[in-house]
Design a protein around this motif. Structure first.
Motif: not given
Length: 351
Positions: A301-309, A311-328
């Motif tokens: 709540d109040n962080k702006g990430v709803y339903g995050p999912g 996720l993919d990780i770069d082969p070096n294990g440093k960065s990840v990307v994922f998606h999320g919605r802005l509102n509940p």
């Protein structure tokens, strides 16, 4: 810019796993987290405008992202959106992205239903010959969703599809969400059997929930070094836990941690629900049973990430990307691109 750390449950110990060859015990497991979580705003003509988490501001739909370093920059691919079957964004550092005009897969293949050309959850690998191989999900003509493969000499594509799907499972409800992994010796492919498409007790289906929860196993199978040829047979490494995750696990992504154990990232619950999240589990062998599950990121709540999912990780294990919605409570809203650093015991995994 806003940043924050999302730590795992207090039940996980701070120490790294031991090097003994057995399934890791809960007290041995590392504490995982995400730091510097950043919303990627690709709406402006100039591409990304810096690190931001909270809106309100306009963005673009970029669901089920995956990343790879290729041809001098990071590339991110997404489920059909932005007028493309597979849209592509580029970055020099995974923190600022520019949405390109490229469609990486304008032709998904003759096996794909001509009346349903939506392509889901692409994942791109580079094989030993230097060829980029894309795995993707599409609806087979007259059948269920299958996993296809396509190749390109450049990371931006266009990719050329194979004439037939790579993996299908009509009896299980179809297959979706393929991802590849190279352990240095063998290549592997992971996917979800889409059992919730057959109905059952889950709310994540086209009908009315009834009966028991259907299996939605995450499977893994060894591949040849060309990343196109299946070898041996598939094994189930994880499945849903019924009511506790609405009978759904999906979107697998694999990484080998420092001591030789493996961590499997996946999403649970229904993708359109605010309960959708990113979870993890551990195994001492790549194709073994993954246990000691935990939650990496979920709706805050109040962080702006709803339903995050997704996720993919770069082969070096440093960065990840994922998606999320802005509102509940907006299951059909745009799923926007986020980037973050993966931490283990409070330390970023470095290149």
């Amino acid at each position: 810019m806003k940043s924050f750390l999302l730590s795992l449950s207090a039940g996980l110990a701070a120490g790294l796993p031991s090097k003994q060859q057995h399934a890791p015990r809960a007290e041995e497991l590392p504490s995982l987290g995400l730091a510097n979580i950043t919303k990627i705003d690709m709406a402006g003509a100039g591409g990304l405008q810096g690190r931001r988490l909270a809106g309100p501001f306009m963005g673009v739909d970029f669901p089920d992202p995956s990343i790879i370093w290729g041809d001098g920059s990071w590339k991110a691919y997404a489920t059909s959106s932005n007028g493309k079957k597979i849209p592509v964004a580029t970055s020099s550092d995974t923190w600022s992205w520019t949405l390109t005009g490229n469609d990486a897969l304008p032709n998904p293949g003759s096996w794909v239903d001509p009346n349903d050309q939506g392509i889901w959850a692409p994942d791109v690998q580079k094989n030993d010959a230097g060829v980029y191989v894309m795995y993707y999900t599409a609806k087979q003509n007259g059948g269920n969703h299958c996993i296809g493969a396509a190749t390109s000499n450049t990371a931006l594509g266009p990719f050329t599809p194979q004439s037939q799907p790579l993996i299908c499972d009509a009896a299980g409800g179809g297959v979706i969400d393929a991802s590849g992994y190279d352990d240095g010796t063998n290549r592997w492919i992971l996917w979800k059997v889409d059992g919730n498409s057959l109905g059952g007790a889950t709310t994540c289906q086209g009908g009315t929930p009834s009966g028991s929860y259907k299996p939605t196993p995450i499977k893994i199978q060894r591949m040849a070094r060309d990343a196109l040829t299946l070898q041996d047979s598939a094994k189930t490494i994880l499945d849903n836990e019924g009511a506790s995750n609405d009978g759904v696990v999906e979107a697998p992504s694999l990484y080998k941690i420092g001591d030789g154990n493996y961590v499997l990232f996946y999403s649970a619950h229904c993708y359109s629900s605010d309960d959708y999240d990113v979870e993890y589990a551990f195994s001492s062998t790549i194709d073994g049973s993954y246990t000691n599950r935990g939650i990496l990121i979920r709706t805050v709540d109040n962080k702006g990430v709803y339903g995050p999912g997704g996720l993919d990780i770069d082969p070096n294990g440093k960065s990840v990307v994922f998606h999320g919605r802005l509102n509940p409570n907006q299951g059909g809203a745009a799923r926007e691109l986020y980037s973050a650093e993966l931490t283990i015991n409070g330390r970023s995994i470095s290149f």
